[in-house]
Every structure is written in C-alpha cells, then in structure tokens.
Design a protein around this motif. Sequence first.
Motif, PDB file in Angstrom:
ATOM      1  N   GLY A 220       0.757  -1.162  -0.023  1.00 10.41           N
ATOM      2  CA  GLY A 220      -0.099  -0.074   0.107  1.00 10.41           C
ATOM      3  C   GLY A 220       0.936   1.240   0.096  1.00 10.41           C
ATOM      4  O   GLY A 220       1.485   1.631   1.005  1.00 10.41           O
ATOM      5  N   THR A 221       0.949   1.916  -1.172  1.00 10.29           N
ATOM      6  CA  THR A 221       1.491   3.382  -1.369  1.00 10.29           C
ATOM      7  C   THR A 221       0.414   4.251  -1.710  1.00 10.29           C
ATOM      8  O   THR A 221       0.452   5.126  -2.684  1.00 10.29           O
ATOM      9  CB  THR A 221       2.642   3.183  -2.308  1.00 10.29           C
ATOM     10  N   ASP A 222      -0.657   4.223  -1.049  1.00  6.98           N
ATOM     11  CA  ASP A 222      -2.047   4.948  -1.256  1.00  6.98           C
ATOM     12  C   ASP A 222      -2.334   6.004  -0.322  1.00  6.98           C
ATOM     13  O   ASP A 222      -3.253   6.384  -0.298  1.00  6.98           O
ATOM     14  CB  ASP A 222      -3.143   3.885  -1.161  1.00  6.98           C
ATOM     15  N   GLY A 223      -1.304   6.537   0.149  1.00  6.83           N
ATOM     16  CA  GLY A 223      -1.242   7.775   0.690  1.00  6.83           C
ATOM     17  C   GLY A 223      -2.098   7.908   2.385  1.00  6.83           C
ATOM     18  O   GLY A 223      -2.233   6.901   2.962  1.00  6.83           O
ATOM     19  N   SER A 224      -2.175   9.005   3.040  1.00  8.62           N
ATOM     20  CA  SER A 224      -2.519   9.165   4.061  1.00  8.62           C
ATOM     21  C   SER A 224      -3.952   8.663   4.669  1.00  8.62           C
ATOM     22  O   SER A 224      -4.168   8.226   5.779  1.00  8.62           O
ATOM     23  CB  SER A 224      -2.327  10.581   4.688  1.00  8.62           C
ATOM     24  N   ALA A 225      -4.613   8.616   3.539  1.00 12.18           N
ATOM     25  CA  ALA A 225      -6.105   7.860   3.705  1.00 12.18           C
ATOM     26  C   ALA A 225      -6.128   6.298   3.145  1.00 12.18           C
ATOM     27  O   ALA A 225      -7.095   6.145   2.702  1.00 12.18           O
ATOM     28  CB  ALA A 225      -7.216   8.709   2.995  1.00 12.18           C
ATOM     29  N   MET A 359       3.884   1.678   2.995  1.00 14.60           N
ATOM     30  CA  MET A 359       5.196   2.559   2.707  1.00 14.60           C
ATOM     31  C   MET A 359       4.751   3.908   2.333  1.00 14.60           C
ATOM     32  O   MET A 359       3.385   4.042   2.149  1.00 14.60           O
ATOM     33  CB  MET A 359       5.964   1.831   1.609  1.00 14.60           C
ATOM     34  N   GLY A 360       5.684   4.705   2.407  1.00 13.50           N
ATOM     35  CA  GLY A 360       5.167   6.031   2.238  1.00 13.50           C
ATOM     36  C   GLY A 360       4.228   6.868   3.088  1.00 13.50           C
ATOM     37  O   GLY A 360       3.954   6.156   4.473  1.00 13.50           O
ATOM     38  N   ASP A 361       3.383   7.788   2.838  1.00 13.39           N
ATOM     39  CA  ASP A 361       2.338   8.188   3.735  1.00 13.39           C
ATOM     40  C   ASP A 361       1.431   7.240   4.255  1.00 13.39           C
ATOM     41  O   ASP A 361       0.616   7.605   5.271  1.00 13.39           O
ATOM     42  CB  ASP A 361       1.561   9.338   2.937  1.00 13.39           C
ATOM     43  N   ALA A 362       1.150   6.247   3.500  1.00 10.70           N
ATOM     44  CA  ALA A 362       0.340   5.422   4.228  1.00 10.70           C
ATOM     45  C   ALA A 362       0.677   4.724   5.483  1.00 10.70           C
ATOM     46  O   ALA A 362      -0.184   4.294   6.208  1.00 10.70           O
ATOM     47  CB  ALA A 362       0.235   3.988   2.894  1.00 10.70           C
ATOM     48  N   ALA A 363       2.072   4.690   5.596  1.00 17.74           N
ATOM     49  CA  ALA A 363       2.653   4.279   7.017  1.00 17.74           C
ATOM     50  C   ALA A 363       2.934   5.437   7.986  1.00 17.74           C
ATOM     51  O   ALA A 363       2.854   5.207   8.970  1.00 17.74           O
ATOM     52  CB  ALA A 363       3.983   3.211   6.424  1.00 17.74           C
ATOM     53  N   HIS A 364       3.089   6.644   7.131  1.00 20.24           N
ATOM     54  CA  HIS A 364       3.832   7.756   7.906  1.00 20.24           C
ATOM     55  C   HIS A 364       3.370   9.052   7.494  1.00 20.24           C
ATOM     56  O   HIS A 364       4.351   9.633   6.675  1.00 20.24           O
ATOM     57  CB  HIS A 364       5.237   7.649   8.242  1.00 20.24           C
ATOM     58  N   GLY A 365       2.193   9.536   7.540  1.00 20.92           N
ATOM     59  CA  GLY A 365       1.924  10.827   7.064  1.00 20.92           C
ATOM     60  C   GLY A 365       2.532  11.984   7.932  1.00 20.92           C
ATOM     61  O   GLY A 365       2.396  11.878   9.081  1.00 20.92           O
ATOM     62  N   ILE A 366       3.060  13.023   6.963  1.00 22.82           N
ATOM     63  CA  ILE A 366       3.999  13.927   7.718  1.00 22.82           C
ATOM     64  C   ILE A 366       3.456  15.327   7.241  1.00 22.82           C
ATOM     65  O   ILE A 366       3.259  15.476   5.953  1.00 22.82           O
ATOM     66  CB  ILE A 366       5.521  13.892   7.313  1.00 22.82           C
TER      67      ILE A 366
END
Length: 528
Positions: A220-225, A359-366
């Motif tokens: 999942g690299t599908d962002g903060s949502a 990975m990415g915002d899916a795991a850690h939104g900043i």
Amino acid sequence: MRKAKKNSEVSLSIGKLIKVRIGDWFGASGAPRDTIAAPHVGRYADTLVSGRTMAMVTNKNDRIALVGAGLVGSLLAIFMARRGFKVDMYERRPDMRTEAISAGRSINLAISTRGINALARLGIDDEILSQAVPMRGRMMHSPQGELTFQPYGMNDKQCINSISRATLNKALMTHAEKDGHAQIFFNQKVIGANFETGELFIEDHKSGETRSEIYNRVIGTDGSASAIRNEMLKLPNYSCTESLLEYGYKELVVLPNPDGSFKLEKNALHIWPRGNFMLIALPNFEGSFTCTLFLPFKGDLSFEHLTNDEQVAAFFEKYFADAVPHIESLCETFRSNPTGHMVTVKTFPWNVGGQALLMGDAAHGIVPFFGQGMNCGFEDCTVFDQLLEELNADSSSSFDWSLLFDTLGEQRKINTDAIADMAVENFVEMRDKVADARFLLEKAVEKVLQKHFPGRYLSRYALVTFSNIPYKVAMDVGEIDNEILAELCQGLADPEKVDLTLAEKLIDEKLAPLLTPYTGLLTLAASH
C-alpha cells in the motif's frame, strides 16, 4: 543497478534479524510457540505460521500489487522492476501524462539528499534534477517589506530543490513502465482487501463496477487515507493515530514576468512569517512561484474570517503587502482553491506477515514543514532495496517476504516518528522563530560553529536535509545543539565573539558521542 553508499540506517543485519525472528516464533526449547502468541498476526496466526515456508517461495509467477501510483508507489515500482519483479499498479486517478488533472496536494515539492540518494541508486537523479530549481536558503519578508536571506548551508552546494509534483510523478511513472515489468491501471480505486485470501477489491471509476483480483503480495502506497491501512486496522494488535493540525492551507500563484523571468529571487524559499501564521513561496521551473498561506482554521485571524473578497484583500494588504502585487488574481484564486488540511499519521505494524506492507504516507503521514514527506517516502524505497540486496533477492530467488517486511517496518518506524515530530516543530520555527532576535542570534552562532568545527558541529537541519543519517539521530543531535547554543549565547551580543574554547569543549563532550558512529556519512552534511 548503480550502487550508492549504503544508508547507515540499515544497521541491523539480516543474519542478526533472522535470529530475532526465530526467537519470536520458537520458545527457548526450540519448540514452536503457540500460534496465538505470534506477533502482530492476530486471527491470521495459523495461516502465517503454517505458511512460513510458503512466504519464502517466490518466482516469476508471483502476483504483486502496488496500490497507488503516486511518487512513492512509482519509485518503488522502478526498484522492483529493476530486480525483475512484475508488478500491477492501481491508481484511482486518470493518467496525468495524457489528461489534464491536479497533481495532488501541492504543486511543487522540495527534494533533498535522501530523495536524491534514492534517485541516484537508480541512475535517474541528473535527469530529475535538471527540471528542478535549487533553493539555497530562506528569503525572509518582514511586515515592512525588508528582505533577509538565511542560507541553508555553508556553501551553494547545500541547497534543496524545488520541483513540480506532476513533473516528478510523470517521469517516475514512465520509468516504471519502461521495461514492461510494471503495468499501471488508471481510474482503478482499491476500496478494500482480504489478507487471508489475497483479494483486492477494486472499483472502476468509469464504469462504477467493482471486482476482485488475487495477489500474493500487496504493498500500500496509497497515501495518508490508505485503504490498505484501514484493512490492517481491522486486525488485532494494529494501531494508528492521526493528529490533525489546527491549521489549513490555501494555494496561490505568482506568474513569471512577461519575458519568462522570476518576479522574486529565484533560488530561495520565500517566507512571510507573521507569528501565528505565514505565507511561503517556492519557485517553479518555468518561472512561476507556488504560494501557500498557512492559517488557523478558527480564531480571530483564521480562515473562518476570510469569507469574502473584501476580507481577503484587506488581510493580504495588511500582512503581506509586498506580495500582493505579484499574486495572480488573488481574491478569485483564494475563492476557487480548496482549503487543505494537514495530518500526522503514525501506525504500526506496517505489515501483515509477508502478505501486505505499507510504505510512504500510508505508513507515516508527515506535515510539510521540513520538506521531508516525499524524501522520507523515497528513503523507504532505498531501505527496501538495500534489504532486497542483502537478501540477494530478485524475481527468481527464494527469500522470506515476512522477514523483509518486518525488517523494513522495525528499522523505519523510529525514524519516521522522529521526522514527523520534527516537521511539526519546524512549523513553529518557520512561523514564529525566524523573526525572533534570540533565534537569529543562535542561528548566527551556529554558522560560526559550523565554520570553525566542520564535520564536528552539525545542525539538525543539515543532518535531516543534507545527509542520510537516521532521522532519530538527527533529532537527538538537534536537542544537544540547542543546549550548546543556549549556553554559548548567554550574555552574547556579537556572534563572532562566541567563546570557541568553550564551544569545542561542549562539542567534544556532548555531540561527538552521538556523531562518531556515523562518521562516514557526515561529509554529506558538511559538503553536499
């Protein structure tokens, strides 16, 4: 694949982790633990324990799905394709290379060392940076229109690079598809998953029909949502916190001069700090600037009191008078552009055995105030590829996907939490402190220390932005830096008269123990 210097973040060797994992799955006697006690798998414990060998078998027929073809998803697809893995990518938006659509949350981004390191590992850094604008420091705009330039580093090479999100995303998608190993399916929104059966549930945006596809691995690299994260949160022992910043943002634009030149200083990040709010502007390659107003949602000076053109015009004339002549169609743009929100996402675990990974915002939104959201996501990809390399893993080899996914989450979590916290802190610095006399004195002293003790005194900003040192180490160093600067600035008026003997003593006592283990990476921060 072009080799890059290894990130010291990958400090726990695969061999060492295998021993840790064996300890997780087997008791002291060597007998398997009760499957209920297996970490982070909940009701899938039986499936994953009994399928441990299955998780190790991979071949060219494995079906791998990446959910989201944004920046991190596209970059990860390139890394995986280079190692021979075939991946299907599902993207809810149309193909931005052929249709005019919004690039997403922000028109431009700031790419720095960690992001460049990931691109360099693939040999595409020069191509990407040729379309970026170097920013060598902050240009501060006072309420009276006075300008103060604050360099980011000790030389012109220490800069961050402003690049269009759309330009970067298009280039990465094209590279991902280049050798035929990655295929992107557009207008396809993943709305759910079943990790037990391997099913992905996909909605076709054009037809409205929903179908399912079965995959061996889903990333999942599908962002903060993230839809994949939402499915994980239905499992026992999975947690997520979402901290919404009480500030929103609105994007505006400064167009180029008629001859295509920049209306503001080209090689700077422009900031109008106003205590409780601020305006910033980043340069775009074609000569424009993207301006962003950061303002509370509620309060006396907030978005709730900017509801008509008269209020907007009066607000900007009062607080950003020198910017107003440059902003294109201020009131109309303010009215038509949405007010965005910003959220910090922290979740763990990042994976379900070897079946699914975030990975990415899916795991850690900043939040965007350290310019590290994309850079942090790209570093996820670097570490992922380094771990594949340590496993000698490619599409034709057998390896433990659970081990790979576990290791990535365990190594990255402490560091992504650190940069998430530092990003919020940097917002306060950009908004409040950059106009504060005490802060400016400490920054001036910091420049003196960097000049006299190169490679020995390094700022938190330099370590985050111009090195690959783990974010957590950079955060710890920043706390020590603050202690040193506070002591050196007591009773000081002229930064050039700082007590260098005391400074060296404090550096040796407090900073050296933290920085010494990373000596091989310090030259990046000192002379990037």
